[in-house]
Design a protein around this motif. Structure first.
Motif, mmCIF file in Angstrom:
data_model
loop_
_atom_site.group_PDB
_atom_site.id
_atom_site.type_symbol
_atom_site.label_atom_id
_atom_site.label_comp_id
_atom_site.label_asym_id
_atom_site.label_seq_id
_atom_site.Cartn_x
_atom_site.Cartn_y
_atom_site.Cartn_z
ATOM 1 N N GLY B 214 0.803 -1.215 0.000
ATOM 2 C CA GLY B 214 0.000 0.000 0.000
ATOM 3 C C GLY B 214 0.835 1.262 0.000
ATOM 4 O O GLY B 214 0.324 2.361 -0.152
ATOM 5 N N PRO B 219 -5.880 4.526 -1.185
ATOM 6 C CA PRO B 219 -6.661 3.321 -0.897
ATOM 7 C C PRO B 219 -7.309 2.759 -2.161
ATOM 8 O O PRO B 219 -7.390 1.538 -2.315
ATOM 9 C CB PRO B 219 -7.724 3.810 0.095
ATOM 10 C CG PRO B 219 -7.150 5.019 0.719
ATOM 11 C CD PRO B 219 -6.265 5.648 -0.312
ATOM 12 N N PHE B 222 -4.690 0.865 -4.082
ATOM 13 C CA PHE B 222 -4.346 -0.332 -3.334
ATOM 14 C C PHE B 222 -5.468 -1.372 -3.490
ATOM 15 O O PHE B 222 -5.220 -2.569 -3.726
ATOM 16 C CB PHE B 222 -4.133 0.048 -1.866
ATOM 17 C CG PHE B 222 -3.662 -1.091 -1.002
ATOM 18 C CD1 PHE B 222 -2.867 -2.111 -1.518
ATOM 19 C CD2 PHE B 222 -3.994 -1.128 0.355
ATOM 20 C CE1 PHE B 222 -2.430 -3.139 -0.707
ATOM 21 C CE2 PHE B 222 -3.550 -2.159 1.162
ATOM 22 C CZ PHE B 222 -2.777 -3.167 0.628
ATOM 23 N N GLU B 301 -6.740 -3.389 4.329
ATOM 24 C CA GLU B 301 -7.099 -3.964 3.039
ATOM 25 C C GLU B 301 -8.605 -3.906 2.801
ATOM 26 O O GLU B 301 -9.063 -3.631 1.699
ATOM 27 C CB GLU B 301 -6.597 -5.412 2.953
ATOM 28 C CG GLU B 301 -5.075 -5.474 2.844
ATOM 29 C CD GLU B 301 -4.535 -6.895 2.955
ATOM 30 O OE1 GLU B 301 -3.648 -7.242 2.178
ATOM 31 O OE2 GLU B 301 -5.015 -7.646 3.831
ATOM 32 N N ALA B 304 -9.393 -0.476 1.808
ATOM 33 C CA ALA B 304 -8.937 -0.228 0.431
ATOM 34 C C ALA B 304 -9.893 -0.850 -0.577
ATOM 35 O O ALA B 304 -10.262 -0.223 -1.580
ATOM 36 C CB ALA B 304 -7.535 -0.792 0.242
#
Ligand code: HEM
Ligand SMILES: [Cu+2]
Ligand SMILES: [Cu+2]
Lengths: 534, 313
Positions: B214, B219, B222, B301, B304
């Motif tokens: 990242g 975000p 990513f 995550e 993201a």
């Protein structure tokens, strides 16, 4: 009882006609014929699915099936071919018909039980097909957990089907063994029994001892499903490998249930068409029994990359090599039988010789799969697919078809057209080998099995294979039409068209209801052919 | 050394090639020998003893010959015992990783692979340094799979609730296909990835960036990377086409019919729930096959991915 009314001297096809009389018959010959018809129908059905998904594989992209349809088709193909065709095949159809004749008996020991196994077979077949079609099941014939468990209730029903089919198979095996022990004609000692019967005996042992495992698996699946006790399902804490052990503990002996009857037919045909005593009769007879016994302790060779311990893998590999020896012995003995014979290349013999070719390749490719280091590479590729088709289709089905031709005059009283029969045999030979030999190459080059989509480099192999299947299909249909056509235009078969020495040829073609008008008395071995005077 | 594929075997790229290929080739010659021996004998006998008159009989009835039969029992026995030892020796070597290996955890799920490095890097292809023993610890998030690298001559089944191991040492740089060889449903044949073998310094460089994917990215960017790296792309399209799962195009803000769960408005909370406990609400017309990502995706995550899904209008 049924036919005494009309007298015992009318042939079994004519005693009492009408579909109802067939459905309640206890005559082993009629039951054998009904099995034969059913099995051939399933063979055509299973073959049609193979044909369709092989066409789909013409290119790596979509032809006309979706991935899900492709997966369902190979599942249908595998289940039908294994459980409904090759496993019951030869014993249920030809064994039923020929076994009592070959030992000089009137029928099997338990005729009603025999009819029961036919009904169990039909029931099991119906449930199996229904469960796959209605459940859109696509778990493959191997039904590995946990994937297969997600297909429930299809897999439960499949196991129910396998349970009925298994029972049918156990009852047939039991019936055969009891018959061979108790009903041999005077003078028919064990060593005067044709090799087909030794093969039936060995198959019977395997059917009786291996098949109950299917029932155990079913019970465990039911317990898991209804009580939520984890046995195979990892989400419940079960062990998916256990299911593989159960599956192969049955299915490895099953591969010998599949092939050993083929050995029996090959022995009969080779002897009859070279007018020779089988070379090393006892070695051939014992090797069937040896295979039946060793076959129980090698199932783990299907799990070399599945997560077994190194020790288990090594032991299973070691034992597997011993199954190769009886197989090799047979091949050498059949070859030696031809020496100094009087060889007649009639249709059944063409099938027996292509059996020999295919089985040599099938056996040799089996041995390489038992070499641990090499199997790590070959496992679950097209190489394995080809190996078992060389044995199940190339050996068992080819022997089966050869046997149908060989005994056709006895079963129906008609001769098929010899020239057409030979052409069909050649087409089957060429088509089969074109279909499957390339799969050996493709597999060892790393092409996995059960792949809808594949790398471009494998397209040529897939295309050769598909063309091969077209030739094979043409060959098989030619053979079928030739056989069926003989009902209308075949000449009348004499009692012993091939000049063979086994007892069934002393009966009329087709035999009378109770097979022999007088109980035969046996004074010589099954292959007591004369020799040319010098 | 010639590393290209031969008639029978694929390209060569690991030390196992020296174990498997010689055994395969040795066996190939043995089987050629036995196959042609049988076929030639059968052909010769058939031609020589073909029945020429209809009443012709055999010229001799030879029932057995013990020496011959013992011969063709014992000789094959010796041959197969030799094969057994060759196979077992090679196999034991292939199963036991030498000291000093580096380990990567491999997770299979329908129908994608993810590779987790001790440094925290997660990737959808396997990147390894050349000439270094690498051990893979394999497990599955759903059903059985099998991890097969033809060029390395190795494979192992990937089993839920269990770690199964595999090791190898690549002998040259390049990109080699990885295939799933254990049937696992609809897209089994698309469950492909690759091993990328690189030089040691290229590997360290790659690992450094991969461990912090990242870094320096928004975000949304990513999330776009995670979409493929985490295998979402195996089931979800971003162009509106229906696959195993619903497309992400226009997902955010949509009304979803979740059957018993009723109509649901797709917002951040719903997407988060869909990832972490997918069976909580199952969209009508789809099977509940989505893997559980609870404990798999980090909070960062998840955020993201949500941001990325929001961009797919
Ligand atoms: C010469 C004797 C034989 C040996 C040494 C042998 C060995 C093997 C081995 C080691 C495997 C496992 C390969 C793998 O999955 O990686 C295998 C698979 C198989 N063999 Fe044989 N085999 C022999 C004969 C036969 C015969 C006579 C049949 C009968 C029809 C047969 C049918 C099969 C089947 C159905 C499979 C597996 C199919 C599957 O995985 O779906 N084999 N064989
Ligand atoms: Cu086996
Ligand atoms: Cu797969």
């Amino acid at each position: 009882m049924i036919a005494h009314v009309q007298g015992d001297n009318i042939n079994y096809l004519k005693t009492r006609s009408g579909i109802m009389n067939w459905l309640v018959t206890v005559d082993h010959k009629r039951i054998g014929m009904m099995y034969l018809a059913s099995i051939l129908c399933f063979f055509i059905t299973g073959g049609t699915f193979a044909f369709l998904f092989r066409l789909e594989l013409w290119s790596p992209l979509k032809e006309f099936l979706t991935p899900d349809q492709y997966n369902q088709f190979f599942t249908l193909h595998g289940v039908i071919m294994v459980f409904l065709v090759v496993v019951p095949g030869i014993p249920a159809a030809l064994g039923n018909f020929i076994l009592p004749l070959q030992i000089g008996a009137k029928d099997l020991a338990f005729p009603k039980l025999n009819l029961t196994s036919l009904y169990l077979y039909w029931l099991g077949a119906a449930i199996a097909l229904w469960s796959i079609v209605a459940g859109h099941a696509d778990q493959g014939w191997t039904m590995y957990a946990p994937y297969s468990l997600s297909q429930n209730p299809a897999v439960l029903w499949m196991m129910v089907a396998a349970f009925f089919l298994g029972f049918s198979s156990i009852l047939t095996g039991l019936n055969f063994i009891v018959t061979m022990h108790n009903m041999r004609a005077p003078g028919m000692t064990w060593y005067r029994m044709p090799l087909f019967l030794w093969a039936m005996y060995a198959t019977g042992i395997m059917q009786i001892f291996a098949t109950p495992v299917l029932a155990i698996t079913l019970i465990l699946l039911l317990i898991e499903n209804f009580f939520g006790i984890g046995i195979f399902d990892p989400t419940l804490g079960g062990d998916p490998l256990l299911m593989q052990h159960f599956f192969w503990f049955y299915s490895h002996p099953a591969v010998y249930i599949i092939v050993v009857p083929g050995f029996g037919i090959a022995s009969e045909i080779i002897a009859a068409f070279s007018k020779k005593d089988i070379f090393g009769y006892r070695f051939v007879a014992y090797s069937s029994v040896a295979i039946a016994i060793i076959g129980f302790v090698v199932w783990g060779h299907h799990m070399f990359v599945a997560g077994q311990s190194e020790l288990a893998d090594s032991i299973f590999s070691f034992l597997t090599f011993f199954t190769a020896i009886p197989s090799a012995i047979k091949v050498f003995n059949w070859t030696a039988t031809l020496y100094k014979g009087s060889i007649d290349l009639k249709t059944p013999m063409l099938y027996a010789l292509q059996f020999l070719w295919n089985f040599t390749i099938g056996g040799l490719t089996g041995i390489i799969l038992a070499i641990l280091s090499v199997d790590i590479h070959l496992h679950d590729t097209y190489f394995v697919v080809s190996h078992f088709h060389y044995v199940a289709m190339g050996s068992t089905m080819v022997a089966f078809i050869g046997g149908i031709h060989y005994w056709w005059p006895k079963m129906t009283g008609k001769m098929y057209n010899e020239t057409v029969g030979k052409i069909a045999a050649w087409l089957v030979f060429i088509g089969f080998n074109a279909t499957f030999f390339v799969q050996l190459i493709m597999g060892s080059l790393g092409s996995p099995r059960r792949y809808y989509h594949y790398w471009d480099q494998f397209q040529i192999y897939h295309q050769i294979s598909t063309v091969g299947l077209v030739i094979l299909a043409i060959g098989l249909f030619t053979a079928l039409i030739n056989l069926i056509g003989s009902f209308w235009n075949g000449s009348v078969a004499p009692a012993n068209p091939w000049g063979a020495k086994t007892l069934e040829w002393q009966a009329d073609s087709p035999p009378v209801l109770y097979n022999f008008t007088e109980t035969p008395i046996v004074t010589h071995g099954p292959y007591a052919f004369e020799t040319e005077k010098a | 050394m010639d590393n290209s594929k031969t008639f029978w075997l694929p390209e060569k790229a690991s030390t196992f090639v020296d174990i498997v290929d010689p055994a395969f080739n040795l066996y190939l010659y043995i089987s050629y020998f036995f196959f042609f021996l049988i076929i030639i004998l059968v052909t010769v006998f058939t031609i020589k003893y073909l029945r020429r008159r209809p009443d012709q009989l055999a010229t001799a009835q030879i029932t057995h010959n013990l020496t011959l039969e013992l011969g063709w029992t014992i000789i094959p026995l010796i041959v197969v015992m030799g094969l057994f030892f060759i196979g077992m020796k090679g196999y034991l070597h292939m199963r036991v990783a030498p000291a000093g290996y580096m380990q990567v955890n491999v997770k299979g799920q329908k129908w994608a692979w993810s590779f987790e490095y001790p440094s925290g890097a997660v990737n959808d292809t396997l990147v390894v340094p050349v000439n270094t023993p690498v051990k893979l610890a394999l497990t599955s998030r759903d059903v059985l799979h099998s991890f097969f690298i033809p060029a390395f001559r190795t494979k192992a089944d990937v089993i839920p609730n269990r770690w199964h191991a595999l090791w190898f040492q690549a002998t040259r740089t390049g990109v080699f296909p990885v295939e799933c060889t254990q049937y696992c449903g609809t897209n089994h044949s698309y469950m492909l990835t690759a091993v990328k073998v690189v030089e040691a310094d290229a590997y360290s460089e790659w690992l450094a960036t991969a461990s912090d994917p990242g870094k320096g990215k928004t975000p949304e960017q990513f999330g776009a990377i995670l979409y493929t790296k985490r295998g979402c792309s195996a089931c979800h399209s971003i162009d509106g086409s229906k696959a195993v799962g619903p497309s992400w195009k226009g997902l955010f803000g949509r009304q979803e019919n979740c059957g018993a769960g009723g109509m649901v408005m797709v917002d951040e909370a719903y997407i988060r729930e869909s990832m972490l406990s997918p069976t909580a609400k199952v969209v009508m017309g789809y099977q509940p096959v989505m893997p559980v990502f609870q404990g798999v995706l980090s909070d960062r995550e998840v955020v993201a991915l949500i941001s990325y899904i929001k961009t797919l209008k």
